[in-house]
Design an enzyme around this catalytic site. Sequence first.
Site, PDB file in Angstrom:
ATOM      1  CG  HIS A  15      -1.773   1.062   1.316  1.00 47.05           C
ATOM      2  ND1 HIS A  15      -1.413   2.204   1.574  1.00 47.05           N
ATOM      3  CD2 HIS A  15      -3.462   0.981   1.194  1.00 47.05           C
ATOM      4  CE1 HIS A  15      -2.778   3.033   1.649  1.00 47.05           C
ATOM      5  NE2 HIS A  15      -3.666   2.413   1.169  1.00 47.05           N
ATOM      6  NE  ARG A  62      -5.738  -0.870  -0.645  1.00 43.07           N
ATOM      7  CZ  ARG A  62      -6.863  -1.474  -0.301  1.00 43.07           C
ATOM      8  NH1 ARG A  62      -6.830  -2.954  -0.328  1.00 43.07           N
ATOM      9  NH2 ARG A  62      -8.000  -0.798   0.171  1.00 43.07           N
ATOM     10  CE  LYS A 109      -9.649  -0.198  -3.406  1.00 43.63           C
ATOM     11  NZ  LYS A 109      -9.557  -0.065  -2.040  1.00 43.63           N
ATOM     12  CG  ASP A 127      -6.988   9.478  -2.547  1.00 45.11           C
ATOM     13  OD1 ASP A 127      -6.463  10.790  -2.370  1.00 45.11           O
ATOM     14  OD2 ASP A 127      -7.276   8.955  -1.561  1.00 45.11           O
ATOM     15  CB  CYS A 174      -3.535  11.783   0.085  1.00 45.69           C
ATOM     16  SG  CYS A 174      -4.373  10.309  -0.026  1.00 45.69           S
ATOM     17  CE1 TYR A 175      -2.526   5.958  -0.928  1.00 44.48           C
ATOM     18  CE2 TYR A 175      -4.151   6.190  -2.488  1.00 44.48           C
ATOM     19  CZ  TYR A 175      -3.660   5.716  -1.378  1.00 44.48           C
ATOM     20  OH  TYR A 175      -4.513   4.675  -0.527  1.00 44.48           O
ATOM     21  CG  ASP A 200     -10.852  11.745  -2.229  1.00 44.74           C
ATOM     22  OD1 ASP A 200     -11.823  12.585  -2.726  1.00 44.74           O
ATOM     23  OD2 ASP A 200     -11.328  10.729  -1.494  1.00 44.74           O
ATOM     24  CG  ASP A 244     -10.180  16.617   2.269  1.00 40.55           C
ATOM     25  OD1 ASP A 244      -8.704  16.670   2.529  1.00 40.55           O
ATOM     26  OD2 ASP A 244     -10.522  15.840   1.408  1.00 40.55           O
ATOM     27  CG  HIS A 259      -7.365  14.656  -0.177  1.00 45.14           C
ATOM     28  ND1 HIS A 259      -8.535  14.175   0.820  1.00 45.14           N
ATOM     29  CD2 HIS A 259      -7.070  13.630  -0.481  1.00 45.14           C
ATOM     30  CE1 HIS A 259      -8.225  12.948   0.894  1.00 45.14           C
ATOM     31  NE2 HIS A 259      -7.391  12.377   0.161  1.00 45.14           N
TER      32      HIS A 259
HETATM   33  C1  LIG Z   1       3.067   9.580   8.619  1.00 50.43           C
HETATM   34  C2  LIG Z   1       1.409   8.857   8.380  1.00 50.43           C
HETATM   35  C3  LIG Z   1       0.485   9.347   9.258  1.00 50.43           C
HETATM   36  C4  LIG Z   1       1.493   8.151   7.316  1.00 50.43           C
HETATM   37  C5  LIG Z   1       0.217   7.512   6.817  1.00 50.43           C
HETATM   38  C6  LIG Z   1       0.316   6.973   5.679  1.00 50.43           C
HETATM   39  C7  LIG Z   1      -1.005   6.126   5.339  1.00 50.43           C
HETATM   40  C8  LIG Z   1      -1.163   4.941   5.754  1.00 50.43           C
HETATM   41  C9  LIG Z   1      -1.502   6.963   4.275  1.00 50.43           C
HETATM   42  C10 LIG Z   1      -2.716   6.119   3.687  1.00 50.43           C
HETATM   43  C11 LIG Z   1      -3.936   7.167   3.625  1.00 50.43           C
HETATM   44  C12 LIG Z   1      -4.952   6.581   2.689  1.00 50.43           C
HETATM   45  C13 LIG Z   1      -5.657   7.251   1.603  1.00 50.43           C
HETATM   46  C14 LIG Z   1      -5.689   5.326   3.196  1.00 50.43           C
HETATM   47  C15 LIG Z   1      -6.848   4.915   2.319  1.00 50.43           C
HETATM   48  O1  LIG Z   1      -6.688   3.484   2.272  1.00 50.43           O
HETATM   49  P1  LIG Z   1      -7.863   2.678   1.532  1.00 50.43           P
HETATM   50  O2  LIG Z   1      -7.334   1.295   1.737  1.00 50.43           O
HETATM   51  O3  LIG Z   1      -9.173   3.252   2.127  1.00 50.43           O
HETATM   52  O4  LIG Z   1      -7.593   3.186   0.288  1.00 50.43           O
HETATM   53  P2  LIG Z   1      -7.164   2.586  -1.347  1.00 50.43           P
HETATM   54  O5  LIG Z   1      -8.337   2.266  -1.909  1.00 50.43           O
HETATM   55  O6  LIG Z   1      -6.529   3.847  -2.017  1.00 50.43           O
HETATM   56  O7  LIG Z   1      -6.293   1.502  -1.039  1.00 50.43           O
HETATM   57 ZN   LIG Z   2      -6.556  10.589   0.006  1.00 51.25          ZN
END
Ligand SMILES: CC(C)=CCC/C(C)=C/CC/C(C)=C/COP(=O)(O)OP(=O)(O)O
Ligand SMILES: [Zn+2]
Length: 498
Positions: free
Chosen positions: A245, A287, A290, A293, A295-296, A358, A365, A368
């Site tokens: 991920h 991933r 998926k 977004d 933030c990635y 996103d 927000d 993002h």
């Molecule tokens: C320093 C710090 C706090 C780091 C955190 C890094 C981190 C785990 C970021 C992930 C953020 C995110 C978009 C999660 C969504 O996962 P999902 O499984 O819902 O989304 P997907 O479908 O994009 O995989």
């Molecule tokens: Zn995001």
Amino acid sequence: MSSIEEIDTDETYISDVINSKKNDDIDDIITATTIAQKKMENSIFEKLSSTENGYLIEKKKILNFLSNGIERIPMSHQSLDSSKVWISFWILNGMDMLDSLDSYPSISSRTSKYLSILQNDDNSSNSRDNNQGGGGFGGGNSHTSHVVSTFAAVSALYVIGTEESYKTIDRESMYIFLMRMKTKEGAFTSEDGGEYDSRTTYCAIAVASMLNILTPELVRGVADFLLSCQTYEGGFGAYPFNEAHGGYTFCSVAALSILNCLHKIDMNSLHRWITFRQSNDGGFEGRTNKLVDTCYSYWQGAVYIIIQSYFNYYKKQEEEGNGKDQQQEGLLFNQSKLQEYVIRFCQQSDKKYSGFSDHPSRGKDYYHTCYGLSGISLSQYNEIGKTIQSLNTFTNTFEQPSPPLTKNSANTFIISNNNNNNNNNNNNNNNNNNNNNNNNNNNNNNNNNNNNNNNNNNNNNNNKEQLVEPVHPIYNIKLSKCEKGLKYFYSLNSINSK
Ligand SMILES: CC(C)=CCC/C(C)=C/CC/C(C)=C/COP(=O)(O)OP(=O)(O)O
Ligand SMILES: [Zn+2]
């Protein structure tokens, strides 16, 4: 942040898609994600055909959105009470990346004072062996300490970057807190009795490195834990045998970089995995299969920079050995397309305010907006990797941080309308990401991306006001603030580890 539950899977739409299914090819299998992807592509097509959204970062309106948020958080955010510290970081860092925070000294000073209230620095009942006690920061008022909130608080205080903000942090109690969080696996738990993963471990290691409390005792076994999170796909999961991920890959790779252990990663497999994460829409997905977004743009973008910096380090050594000068190339992803995804498709503006969402059809927000700006920043400076080589621990130079990149010295890359025409053409050839790990033909991605970037390089120096301040890929803090903070904390005595 997105989840399957958030995806709007209305039934008419699903049956339309199912009816349009022509054969039993595996690529035609319909899932909630493929439907959400189709919807997202449709909203991108709508944006492409409307003249409304341009390629310009609406800096003034973003600043309005951010500075307004520091005064009053909307009702819709009330469920984020334990993330007050994060909201502070996202807003302050966003303002700083727009080079505006320092013109609001009262915001900085008030936030420093507020963050000091969140610190639990009473160690009277503390020893490193008991499982209760002080040190660290909570996420909101009267909350117990949490490693992830602590990382956000220390980062926010670094972003503020004043003596007042630095002095807020009690390093002694922080060290005791972090040692108390350490597990026998070499990870760090989130809080007393909490869970552990690569995210909590990155937060602990990042905080310790920022505060000059990264002792051998603290780091023992940590690299092994992080390395065990790399998966067969090449990315990293939250813990061993978890799915690769983007967020957790960032955490593992950034922490391994701090620990000077990048050479222990299966780098080719990581590089291959991340190459497939940039989609045709330009954004990064977290991933395999998926949705992309905003933030990635930072979580994955930072990993690209670290990988490139690692490859360049060895290439440089080789070329120096051959008496050659190192050539600076574009970054290893399509910079133009990434900026287009964030700025053109995910910038949500009205008359007064602007920020990033996103996905194209969602609202803006703070989270993002912050990570969108960070991702844009990473993709605007082609030489960012050179800077982190001297700031990170390849050469253990925390004690001697190098001068940061400045707007003037950097080889920059900004998206413009002209770039977009090039990109549309390139995109047809550039079958960038079929979201299909079996497709080895796509291995030419990088070359295409590089060509694309190089075509566009230096085309756009006429638009310097579109630059976002350069940020450190490992800490997501403006380079100049990173250097200032590191200088301050590395001028203090290192902690007494026993
Ligand atoms: C320093 C710090 C706090 C780091 C955190 C890094 C981190 C785990 C970021 C992930 C953020 C995110 C978009 C999660 C969504 O996962 P999902 O499984 O819902 O989304 P997907 O479908 O994009 O995989
Ligand atoms: Zn995001």
